[in-house]
Enzyme design. Structure first.
Site, mmCIF file in Angstrom:
data_model
loop_
_atom_site.group_PDB
_atom_site.id
_atom_site.type_symbol
_atom_site.label_atom_id
_atom_site.label_comp_id
_atom_site.label_asym_id
_atom_site.label_seq_id
_atom_site.Cartn_x
_atom_site.Cartn_y
_atom_site.Cartn_z
ATOM 1 N N THR A 21 39.522 80.554 11.590
ATOM 2 C CA THR A 21 39.081 81.163 10.039
ATOM 3 C C THR A 21 39.849 80.073 8.776
ATOM 4 O OG1 THR A 21 40.833 81.831 9.666
ATOM 5 C CG2 THR A 21 39.284 83.423 10.188
ATOM 6 N N THR A 22 40.136 78.974 9.603
ATOM 7 C CA THR A 22 40.442 77.333 9.219
ATOM 8 C C THR A 22 39.878 76.350 9.863
ATOM 9 O OG1 THR A 22 42.513 77.358 11.223
ATOM 10 C CG2 THR A 22 42.417 78.409 9.276
ATOM 11 N N HIS A 47 48.236 86.467 7.295
ATOM 12 C CA HIS A 47 47.530 86.161 6.273
ATOM 13 C C HIS A 47 47.804 86.902 4.979
ATOM 14 C CE1 HIS A 47 44.396 82.946 7.863
ATOM 15 N NE2 HIS A 47 44.905 83.931 9.089
ATOM 16 N N HIS A 68 46.972 87.959 13.146
ATOM 17 C CA HIS A 68 45.984 87.200 13.473
ATOM 18 C C HIS A 68 47.027 86.922 15.475
ATOM 19 C CE1 HIS A 68 42.717 85.957 10.617
ATOM 20 N NE2 HIS A 68 42.775 87.455 11.115
ATOM 21 N N HIS A 73 50.201 84.313 13.970
ATOM 22 C CA HIS A 73 50.623 84.064 12.121
ATOM 23 C C HIS A 73 49.322 84.580 11.105
ATOM 24 C CE1 HIS A 73 46.075 82.566 13.469
ATOM 25 N NE2 HIS A 73 45.663 82.701 12.193
ATOM 26 N N HIS A 133 50.327 75.518 5.408
ATOM 27 C CA HIS A 133 49.080 77.242 5.363
ATOM 28 C C HIS A 133 49.033 78.670 5.451
ATOM 29 C CE1 HIS A 133 46.377 72.853 5.370
ATOM 30 N NE2 HIS A 133 46.756 73.420 6.429
HETATM 31 ZN ZN LIG Z 1 43.969 83.844 11.072
#
Ligand SMILES: [Zn+2]
Length: 346
Positions: free
Chosen positions: A296-297, A211, A228, A209, A184
């Site tokens: 957000t996941t 995005h 993040h 991580h 992801h």
């Molecule tokens: Zn995130």
């Protein structure tokens, strides 16, 4: 109140904390579902397999009667289409061999959607398992659809509450990191003395991580990327610091992380000891937007304290390009603000 009762198990299912879900054949959760009884000589085990095949329709303490039409068969046929009565009768009948079950889309039965990666349902950023359907993939993902304080959001600075706000006290030191490609995103699991102090609470850094594009919007605009930084207090509350990343000068921390970046989903690489220092990723101006949101996941857990930096940090165009080649779009769409207050630190 912001406190979450998230234990270590809850965290394991958290934002990018697990390796990628790999699509596997799953049996449909239907009363007629067939199961392979691998050790039919043990009645207790057969019973357990039947309960699993019947899903939630058989309470653990419900008595199962097994009618065996032919002893020694390894096939178990359960139910056959009718809703099971309170007292379940299951017939064991010989059946001809049949082909392996076809891959099916994940269904809402946790026991059937489990895979080799700890039971994560395969969710994604596009297609039928994309963000619009996360809430339907698994009961535990309900909040993704029903939550009222979801992330990310568009921060509209005509409606933010502007005023004084305490600075975030960053206490980051040289640390060890393991770079994980979890299917992801690229995530770095951090081991070391790293914490932030805010609102009188210490939050320890677990991982960070990326995005692309940035998940948070400011006045309708996304940055090319965002980092993040995920922290957790001793009480289990999560605090995420979002750092928008834009194209410009190469960033030394990104350089080190990318050097250890595993290109295959499910792979991980340990960085040289002590090489990781998150101070290298912080903007000079550390004013921020603050609000309460969610992961957000999936499972989109709420009660997360969000702090999004106002000043972007530059990373090199090549650094940006490398991440985007692996993950061209791994951003959840913005969610309804629902009158949530957003503080803008002046
Ligand atoms: Zn995130």
């Amino acid at each position: 109140m912001l406190w979450l009762g998230l234990g270590p198990d809850a965290w394991a299912a958290d934002e990018h904390a697990t390796p990628p879900a790999v699509k596997k054949p799953v049996a449909k959760k239907e009363p007629s579902a067939d199961v392979e009884a691998t050790s039919s000589s043990n009645p207790k085990e057969v019973g357990n397999q039947l309960r699993e095949a019947l899903g939630t329709q058989v309470a653990p303490n419900k008595k199962l009667t097994i009618v065996s039409a032919s002893k020694g068969t390894s096939k178990v046929v359960a139910g056959e289409g009718t809703p099971p009565p309170a007292h379940n009768t299951v017939r064991l009948t010989p059946r001809p061999p049949r082909p392996a079950p076809k891959p099916a889309t994940p269904v809402s039965a946790p026991e059937h959607s489990a895979d080799a990666h700890g039971g994560e349902v395969h969710w994604s950023y596009e297609g039928e398992n994309g963000p619009q359907n996360w809430g339907k993939l698994k009961p535990e993902f309900n909040l993704c659809a029903l939550g009222k304080r979801q992330s990310p959001i568009n921060i509209d600075d005509t409606t933010t509450l502007q005023g004084p706000a305490e600075p975030i006290a960053f206490n980051y030191t040289g640390s060890n990191g393991t770079v994980v490609n979890n299917g992801h995103t690229i995530q770095v699991d951090v081991q070391g003395e790293n914490s932030i102090m805010v609102r009188g609470v210490r939050f320890n850094l677990l991982q960070f991580h990326f995005h692309s594009p940035s998940e948070e919007q400011v006045n309708g605009t996304r940055a090319p990327m965002v980092a993040h930084l995920v922290h957790k207090s001793d009480e289990g509350q999560l605090a995420v610091v979002g750092i928008p990343l834009e194209a410009g000068n190469a960033n030394p921390l990104i350089e080190k992380v990318w050097t250890s970046m595993p290109l295959d989903a499910g792979d991980k690489v340990r960085m040289p000891r002590g090489m990781l220092n998150l101070n290298e990723l912080l903007p000079g101006d550390q004013r921020y937007y603050q609000f309460i949101g969610s992961l957000t996941t999936p499972p989109c857990t709420e009660g997360v304290l969000w702090m999004v930096m106002k000043q972007p940090v530059q990373i090199g165009r090549d650094q940006l390009r490398m991440f985007r080649q692996l993950y061209p779009n791994n951003a959840r769409p913005v969610q309804a603000v629902n009158n949530r207050p957003v503080r803008e630190a002046k």
